[in-house]
Design an enzyme around this catalytic site. Structure first.
Site, PDB file in Angstrom:
ATOM      1  N   GLY A 251      -5.208  26.903  -7.149  1.00 35.28           N
ATOM      2  CA  GLY A 251      -4.105  27.015  -8.109  1.00 35.28           C
ATOM      3  C   GLY A 251      -3.430  28.363  -8.115  1.00 35.28           C
ATOM      4  O   GLY A 251      -2.671  28.695  -9.025  1.00 35.28           O
TER       5      GLY A 251
ATOM      6  N   HIS B 169       1.601  36.058  18.498  1.00 34.61           N
ATOM      7  CA  HIS B 169       1.671  37.416  17.950  1.00 34.61           C
ATOM      8  C   HIS B 169       1.257  37.454  16.479  1.00 34.61           C
ATOM      9  O   HIS B 169       0.492  38.336  16.067  1.00 34.61           O
ATOM     10  CB  HIS B 169       3.071  38.014  18.107  1.00 34.61           C
ATOM     11  CG  HIS B 169       3.185  39.299  17.363  1.00 34.61           C
ATOM     12  ND1 HIS B 169       2.663  40.487  17.846  1.00 34.61           N
ATOM     13  CD2 HIS B 169       3.659  39.588  16.122  1.00 34.61           C
ATOM     14  CE1 HIS B 169       2.837  41.443  16.961  1.00 34.61           C
ATOM     15  NE2 HIS B 169       3.438  40.925  15.899  1.00 34.61           N
TER      16      HIS B 169
ATOM     17  N   ASP C 271      -9.788  18.298  -6.293  1.00 35.93           N
ATOM     18  CA  ASP C 271      -9.442  18.996  -7.533  1.00 35.93           C
ATOM     19  C   ASP C 271      -8.046  18.615  -8.008  1.00 35.93           C
ATOM     20  O   ASP C 271      -7.277  18.005  -7.271  1.00 35.93           O
ATOM     21  CB  ASP C 271      -9.499  20.519  -7.315  1.00 35.93           C
ATOM     22  CG  ASP C 271      -8.484  20.980  -6.278  1.00 35.93           C
ATOM     23  OD1 ASP C 271      -8.210  20.206  -5.323  1.00 35.93           O
ATOM     24  OD2 ASP C 271      -7.959  22.101  -6.393  1.00 35.93           O
TER      25      ASP C 271
ATOM     26  N   ASP D  78      -9.690  20.927   3.586  1.00 37.59           N
ATOM     27  CA  ASP D  78      -9.380  20.875   2.165  1.00 37.59           C
ATOM     28  C   ASP D  78      -9.633  19.442   1.704  1.00 37.59           C
ATOM     29  O   ASP D  78     -10.022  18.581   2.496  1.00 37.59           O
ATOM     30  CB  ASP D  78      -7.948  21.358   1.896  1.00 37.59           C
ATOM     31  CG  ASP D  78      -6.906  20.429   2.473  1.00 37.59           C
ATOM     32  OD1 ASP D  78      -7.270  19.395   3.062  1.00 37.59           O
ATOM     33  OD2 ASP D  78      -5.714  20.737   2.367  1.00 37.59           O
ATOM     34  N   SER D  79      -9.415  19.181   0.432  1.00 32.49           N
ATOM     35  CA  SER D  79      -9.767  17.863  -0.103  1.00 32.49           C
ATOM     36  C   SER D  79      -8.566  16.930  -0.159  1.00 32.49           C
ATOM     37  O   SER D  79      -8.711  15.754  -0.472  1.00 32.49           O
ATOM     38  CB  SER D  79     -10.307  18.028  -1.520  1.00 32.49           C
ATOM     39  OG  SER D  79      -9.275  18.521  -2.368  1.00 32.49           O
ATOM     40  N   GLY D  80      -7.387  17.451   0.106  1.00 30.88           N
ATOM     41  CA  GLY D  80      -6.172  16.651  -0.054  1.00 30.88           C
ATOM     42  C   GLY D  80      -5.585  16.779  -1.451  1.00 30.88           C
ATOM     43  O   GLY D  80      -4.457  16.368  -1.685  1.00 30.88           O
ATOM     44  N   GLY D  81      -6.353  17.358  -2.362  1.00 29.39           N
ATOM     45  CA  GLY D  81      -5.890  17.477  -3.740  1.00 29.39           C
ATOM     46  C   GLY D  81      -4.553  18.202  -3.842  1.00 29.39           C
ATOM     47  O   GLY D  81      -3.584  17.669  -4.388  1.00 29.39           O
TER      48      GLY D  81
ATOM     49  N   CYS E 161       3.041  40.701  23.193  1.00 26.22           N
ATOM     50  CA  CYS E 161       3.549  42.075  23.224  1.00 26.22           C
ATOM     51  C   CYS E 161       3.261  42.771  24.553  1.00 26.22           C
ATOM     52  O   CYS E 161       3.956  43.704  24.931  1.00 26.22           O
ATOM     53  CB  CYS E 161       2.981  42.867  22.046  1.00 26.22           C
ATOM     54  SG  CYS E 161       3.667  42.286  20.477  1.00 26.22           S
TER      55      CYS E 161
ATOM     56  N   ASP F   4      -6.907  31.196   3.761  1.00 25.46           N
ATOM     57  CA  ASP F   4      -6.153  30.384   4.725  1.00 25.46           C
ATOM     58  C   ASP F   4      -4.712  30.369   4.273  1.00 25.46           C
ATOM     59  O   ASP F   4      -4.425  30.523   3.076  1.00 25.46           O
ATOM     60  CB  ASP F   4      -6.650  28.936   4.748  1.00 25.46           C
ATOM     61  CG  ASP F   4      -6.055  28.134   3.604  1.00 25.46           C
ATOM     62  OD1 ASP F   4      -6.537  28.281   2.461  1.00 25.46           O
ATOM     63  OD2 ASP F   4      -5.069  27.402   3.818  1.00 25.46           O
TER      64      ASP F   4
ATOM     65  N   GLN G  84     -10.300  26.163 -11.188  1.00 22.16           N
ATOM     66  CA  GLN G  84      -8.912  26.074 -11.649  1.00 22.16           C
ATOM     67  C   GLN G  84      -8.802  26.787 -13.003  1.00 22.16           C
ATOM     68  O   GLN G  84      -9.678  27.569 -13.346  1.00 22.16           O
ATOM     69  CB  GLN G  84      -8.473  24.602 -11.743  1.00 22.16           C
ATOM     70  CG  GLN G  84      -8.349  23.898 -10.382  1.00 22.16           C
ATOM     71  CD  GLN G  84      -7.151  24.399  -9.563  1.00 22.16           C
ATOM     72  OE1 GLN G  84      -6.349  25.231 -10.009  1.00 22.16           O
ATOM     73  NE2 GLN G  84      -7.048  23.910  -8.315  1.00 22.16           N
TER      74      GLN G  84
ATOM     75  N   CYS H 124       0.950  46.647  19.405  1.00 20.92           N
ATOM     76  CA  CYS H 124       0.153  45.429  19.482  1.00 20.92           C
ATOM     77  C   CYS H 124      -0.292  45.162  20.920  1.00 20.92           C
ATOM     78  O   CYS H 124       0.453  45.377  21.866  1.00 20.92           O
ATOM     79  CB  CYS H 124       0.971  44.260  18.949  1.00 20.92           C
ATOM     80  SG  CYS H 124       0.109  42.687  19.013  1.00 20.92           S
TER      81      CYS H 124
ATOM     82  N   CYS I 189      -1.452  42.141  21.951  1.00 22.23           N
ATOM     83  CA  CYS I 189      -1.554  40.698  22.174  1.00 22.23           C
ATOM     84  C   CYS I 189      -0.812  40.284  23.451  1.00 22.23           C
ATOM     85  O   CYS I 189      -0.037  41.049  24.021  1.00 22.23           O
ATOM     86  CB  CYS I 189      -1.035  39.916  20.962  1.00 22.23           C
ATOM     87  SG  CYS I 189       0.753  39.708  20.893  1.00 22.23           S
TER      88      CYS I 189
END
Lengths: 376, 376
Positions: A215, A334, A146, A92-95, A308, A265, A188, A303, A305
């Protein structure tokens, strides 16, 4: 090196199947990116992430700039090498992070002055500096710097901030050294239809290889988020990837996919895991609760995984109560497995033209007897 | 199911090579047992421990009795199944832990009354109860309930406590259900030669399948520990395994092996790892130190462990400074790998009749320019 192939579009919904090619490998979309804020997805090794099917992770510019510093990571050979992750990374940009600091930051046209959450020291990040930091990190996909307005905010605030975001996007584009890294624009405009459309139009004119929708997931009710997607996504070019930032609850993922989003994300799956909450086919489960003390069944019997397959709720609860690291490792494994499986199921359903029923069926079980959360 | 095979004795020292057969597998001795206090070796999965060559772990009766409770672990199918570890487990008796509680415990001939370190509740453990708890846990090797005197202590205190330890050992033996689990006796007697010999003689008369030496590594200078071993070990039967409790620094391991010890356990390697200190061929290294911030070399260039193969000091230091779990996972993996490699080297040296020179060479590098620590 970077390209996006649109493989298929769903007949009933906006969902789409794609492939994102990057210098560190190919990503099947729609994709969820686990978050590795401080150059590590909390509690996990890179090998564990790969075993779970993670094809790309996100890392945070703000955190890495402050500690250990982007110059140090550059000297280490870049973020991939520093953290031993050889698949794609998006930064990300840190914005968003600096705006979240509230009273600790001051925004001007030039950039943002803020105080470090670690030691209170004063820093300044401009759009140009955000680009430079991300180039030092060497991520595959970088974001423009941004300005992210809060929710709710006035029409005027949202308009000013989107227009500044466009001006900053231009500045980011001008200084970006077109090496192997690509840079995405960020739409935005708050929850205002004309502003979102204006933002999308202005950014598309600048011609980015991909577009984020920023946003959102900042406190607004989910129906508002879906509405914003409904009128924003159609303004973005079909042939470019679309990324909905900071979103990762199962309902928002499927609703986002249905509206044509390719990338997501969120810290949610890993954060709730560390608090002792896991996601299962039958809904959320607070494994810390006393009711699981004597429960020798796995977190989710369906599951497959590592957690589990090998451990009971009773054991995991014991580890969490005793503050043992293995407890949060097991719940994190999990939850990431659960989200990866959900995304895989969604991709397979899009391929088989059954995405609508896949989504309906998932919701009927996951939210059975549970109110749809209004906030993530 | 339980047996000990003495394979070889060193010509120059008391070191010996052996094989300990248990219901959950065979252990090559001399062996170091990583400590899984709360049914987990802190930060590690069982698979990771196996990959590092751990053949047996130790778990703590006191902690598991309090949380989650030995009855619950019994209902789970025993400790092996509860924690997903299918290799041998040794449990201590809880004796050392309750005596370490200081003012929170009261000792009578019947047993020990103490207050939980978790919630202050009052508990009572007798020798019989200590046996029952360990039978509920289902460990392969259980320990008798002993009284561990502090260092220094008077001759009288040491004599009384060793004689009580013998009486308690008899009581433990009487109630122990001779299933697959075996029970080791514990030699006490402080730093008094005649008392250690008396304790060993009394326990050997009771005929245990193995003998521990307790009450060491409790604050005494290392030369005292070695002296106690020098006169105690010869009083123990050659054909039975000998276990030095709570010892795990590299020098004590090799000095113990040289004096005929077969088994060791200690939290040291894993505890210092979590504080950011690692053991390397060239001695201890505090990776948290600022001097390693820009050091892109592995912790130990000679080490082949996962951590050293994949990560730099700079990255590990960053993770530790940022309180990231992966940091203490990586240092723990390295320290266990280091100790396992040391023990493997010692076994190979005994087999090749080169143990003396192996020990000398190891010390010359590990302690080069470093004062021999006087306390563990």
């Amino acid at each position: 090196m970077f390209s996006f192939e649109l493989m298929k579009e769903c007949a009933q919904t906006g969902a789409r199947l794609g492939r994102l090619n990057t210098p560190h490998g190919t990503i099947n979309t729609p994709v969820f990116m686990p978050v590795g804020t401080q150059a590590t997805v909390k509690t996990m090794t890179p090998e564990e992430l790969k075993d779970l099917g993670a094809e790309i992770i996100l890392s945070n510019t703000y955190h890495l700039y402050l500690r250990p510093g982007d110059e140090l990571i550059k000297r280490a050979g870049g973020l991939h090498r520093f953290m031993n992750w050889n698949r794609p990374i998006l930064t990300d940009s840190g914005g968003y992070q600096v705006f979240s600091l509230g009273p600790l930051r001051k925004i001007t046209e030039e950039g943002v002055t803020f105080k470090s959450h670690i030691d209170g020291s004063t820093h300044f990040i401009s759009p140009e500096r955000a680009v430079e930091i991300q180039m030092n990190l060497g991520s595959d996909i970088a974001m423009v710097f941004d300005e992210c307005p809060p929710y709710p905010c006035t029409y005027e605030y949202a308009k000013n901030s989107l227009e500044r975001t466009t001006r900053w996007a231009k500045r980011c584009q001008q200084v970006h050294n077109l090496g192997e890294q690509v840079q995405f624009g960020i739409v935005q405009g708050g929850a205002f239809e004309d502003l979102r459309k204006q933002s999308a139009r202005e950014l598309v004119e600048l011609g980015f290889p991909g577009y984020s929708i920023g946003g959102l997931s900042v406190g607004e009710p989910k129906p508002i988020m879906y509405e914003v997607l409904d009128y924003t996504v159609p303004c973005l070019p079909k042939e470019k990837p679309r990324y909905l930032m900071g979103v990762g609850s199962p309902d928002c993922l499927l609703e986002g996919i249905a509206r044509g989003i390719d990338m997501f994300d969120c810290v949610l799956p890993t954060r709730i895991a560390r608090n002792g909450t896991v996601m299962t086919a039958g809904g959320k489960l607070v494994v810390r609760n006393a009711s699981h003390a004597d429960d020798f069944e796995p977190l989710d019997p369906e599951c497959k995984c590592y957690t589990c397959t090998n451990y009971s709720k009773a054991y995991i609860r014991h580890l969490l109560k005793a503050n043992e690291v293995l407890g949060i490792r097991l719940t994190t494994i999990h939850n990431i497995a659960f989200i990866m499986e959900l995304m895989k199921g969604a991709r397979e359903a899009i391929a088989a033209d059954t995405f609508s029923s896949f989504k309906k069926e998932f919701f009927s079980r996951y939210y059975e007897g549970e109110q749809l959360e209004q906030n993530i």
